[in-house]
Write an enzyme that holds these catalytic residues in place. Structure first.
Site, PDB file in Angstrom:
ATOM      1  N   PHE A  21      32.278  40.085  40.335  1.00 20.87           N
ATOM      2  CA  PHE A  21      32.158  39.485  39.015  1.00 20.87           C
ATOM      3  C   PHE A  21      31.242  38.259  39.069  1.00 20.87           C
ATOM      4  O   PHE A  21      31.471  37.357  39.878  1.00 20.87           O
ATOM      5  CB  PHE A  21      33.550  39.092  38.521  1.00 20.87           C
ATOM      6  CG  PHE A  21      33.601  38.509  37.143  1.00 20.87           C
ATOM      7  CD1 PHE A  21      33.515  39.329  36.031  1.00 20.87           C
ATOM      8  CD2 PHE A  21      33.746  37.143  36.961  1.00 20.87           C
ATOM      9  CE1 PHE A  21      33.580  38.797  34.747  1.00 20.87           C
ATOM     10  CE2 PHE A  21      33.812  36.607  35.690  1.00 20.87           C
ATOM     11  CZ  PHE A  21      33.722  37.430  34.577  1.00 20.87           C
ATOM     12  N   SER A  89      35.611  42.349  45.574  1.00 19.08           N
ATOM     13  CA  SER A  89      36.220  41.678  44.437  1.00 19.08           C
ATOM     14  C   SER A  89      36.294  42.630  43.238  1.00 19.08           C
ATOM     15  O   SER A  89      36.937  43.670  43.325  1.00 19.08           O
ATOM     16  CB  SER A  89      35.430  40.406  44.112  1.00 19.08           C
ATOM     17  OG  SER A  89      36.130  39.595  43.193  1.00 19.08           O
ATOM     18  N   MET A  90      35.622  42.325  42.121  1.00 23.96           N
ATOM     19  CA  MET A  90      35.643  43.259  41.002  1.00 23.96           C
ATOM     20  C   MET A  90      35.073  44.607  41.412  1.00 23.96           C
ATOM     21  O   MET A  90      35.517  45.655  40.925  1.00 23.96           O
ATOM     22  CB  MET A  90      34.855  42.708  39.815  1.00 23.96           C
ATOM     23  CG  MET A  90      34.886  43.628  38.595  1.00 23.96           C
ATOM     24  SD  MET A  90      34.023  42.958  37.164  1.00 23.96           S
ATOM     25  CE  MET A  90      32.308  43.261  37.626  1.00 23.96           C
ATOM     26  N   ASP A 187      40.628  33.331  51.244  1.00 20.06           N
ATOM     27  CA  ASP A 187      40.099  33.623  49.920  1.00 20.06           C
ATOM     28  C   ASP A 187      40.676  32.626  48.906  1.00 20.06           C
ATOM     29  O   ASP A 187      41.886  32.545  48.727  1.00 20.06           O
ATOM     30  CB  ASP A 187      40.478  35.053  49.520  1.00 20.06           C
ATOM     31  CG  ASP A 187      39.692  35.567  48.335  1.00 20.06           C
ATOM     32  OD1 ASP A 187      39.236  34.752  47.517  1.00 20.06           O
ATOM     33  OD2 ASP A 187      39.543  36.793  48.233  1.00 20.06           O
ATOM     34  N   HIS A 217      36.017  34.299  50.109  1.00 16.22           N
ATOM     35  CA  HIS A 217      36.016  35.388  49.136  1.00 16.22           C
ATOM     36  C   HIS A 217      34.851  36.358  49.349  1.00 16.22           C
ATOM     37  O   HIS A 217      35.034  37.575  49.232  1.00 16.22           O
ATOM     38  CB  HIS A 217      35.970  34.816  47.723  1.00 16.22           C
ATOM     39  CG  HIS A 217      36.084  35.861  46.661  1.00 16.22           C
ATOM     40  ND1 HIS A 217      37.166  36.725  46.585  1.00 16.22           N
ATOM     41  CD2 HIS A 217      35.245  36.221  45.649  1.00 16.22           C
ATOM     42  CE1 HIS A 217      36.993  37.551  45.559  1.00 16.22           C
ATOM     43  NE2 HIS A 217      35.846  37.272  44.987  1.00 16.22           N
TER      44      HIS A 217
END
Length: 243
Positions: A21, A89-90, A187, A217
């Site tokens: 994202f 992530s996303m 993260d 992250h």
């Protein structure tokens, strides 16, 4: 460096790489190059609203990103008999979504958000009529040089992402393909509890889980990036017999 990338390889395995994202394919490029060295076809796509300006992203949401991911699978299927979705992530959430729909043959999910570290991010839906953007913490050093990402977060797309998470979480039991869940202990965006939620929910799949002790992250560009790439390749070779 922020653009989409494509490495043509064999017609057996295609790897769809999905960024996070407000990020861009730059955060997946290193991993893509490592996987391409195995002779696999690699496609790192740009998701709608990314790679330009946060103002462009305001007009996009989960349905657009899911449509992009599905199109990426279809593109690889034209050349490859099997497709693995590999997302950060996303991008990890999109990869799991593709598996729930039965569209891919394997998933590598990296720091996929089931629970966010900052509870304020979950209030995007309430704040978006009054605040359109929030600033992100500045990033410096090698990560800033290697990765293009927006410096502020548009709240309307964030709200769309937040609303998508429960839907993906509810359908985890539909996944039947092998899944490798990776999670960084350090993260600051996604709670490491997310890996446990995925692990429990993916009861119908052959699942492996790896925690990374020294990465943040952006796992794909962190200090353990080489090992992350090796584990990704090992999983694909073990579960799919990809050569």
């Amino acid at each position: 460096m922020l653009e989409a990338f494509y490495h043509e390889g064999n017609d057996d395995l295609g790897c769809l790489l999905l960024h996070g994202f407000t990020g861009s394919p730059s955060e997946m490029r290193f991993l893509g190059e490592k996987l391409a060295a195995y002779g696999w076809t690699v496609n790192g796509i740009m998701l709608s609203g990314h790679g330009t300006t946060p103002e462009d992203m305001v007009r996009t949401g989960w349905k657009d990103w899911a449509r992009d991911a599905e199109a990426g699978v279809r593109g690889l299927r034209r050349h490859c008999s099997r497709v693995a979705a590999i997302g950060l992530s996303m991008g990890g959430l999109l990869s799991v979504y593709l598996a729930e729909k039965g569209l891919v043959d394997a998933v590598i999910s990296m720091n996929t958000p089931m629970v966010l570290q900052d509870w304020r991010a979950r209030l995007a839906g309430l704040a978006k009529p009054f605040v359109h953007y929030v600033a992100k913490a500045e990033v410096s050093g090698r990560l800033a040089a290697e990765r293009f990402a927006y410096g502020k977060i548009p709240l309307r797309p964030l709200d769309s992402l937040n609303k998508a998470v429960p839907g993906v979480r509810r359908k985890l039991g539909l996944v039947r393909c092998p899944v490798l869940v990776m999670q960084s202990r350090r993260d600051k965006t996604v709670s490491p509890r997310s890996a446990d939620i995925l692990w429990r929910g993916l009861s119908g799949a052959r699942t492996e889980r790896i925690f990374w002790e020294n990465s943040g992250h952006i796992l794909t560009l962190g200090p353990e990036r080489e090992a992350v790439a090796l584990e990704t390749a090992r999983f694909l070779q073990t579960m799919l017999g990809a050569g």
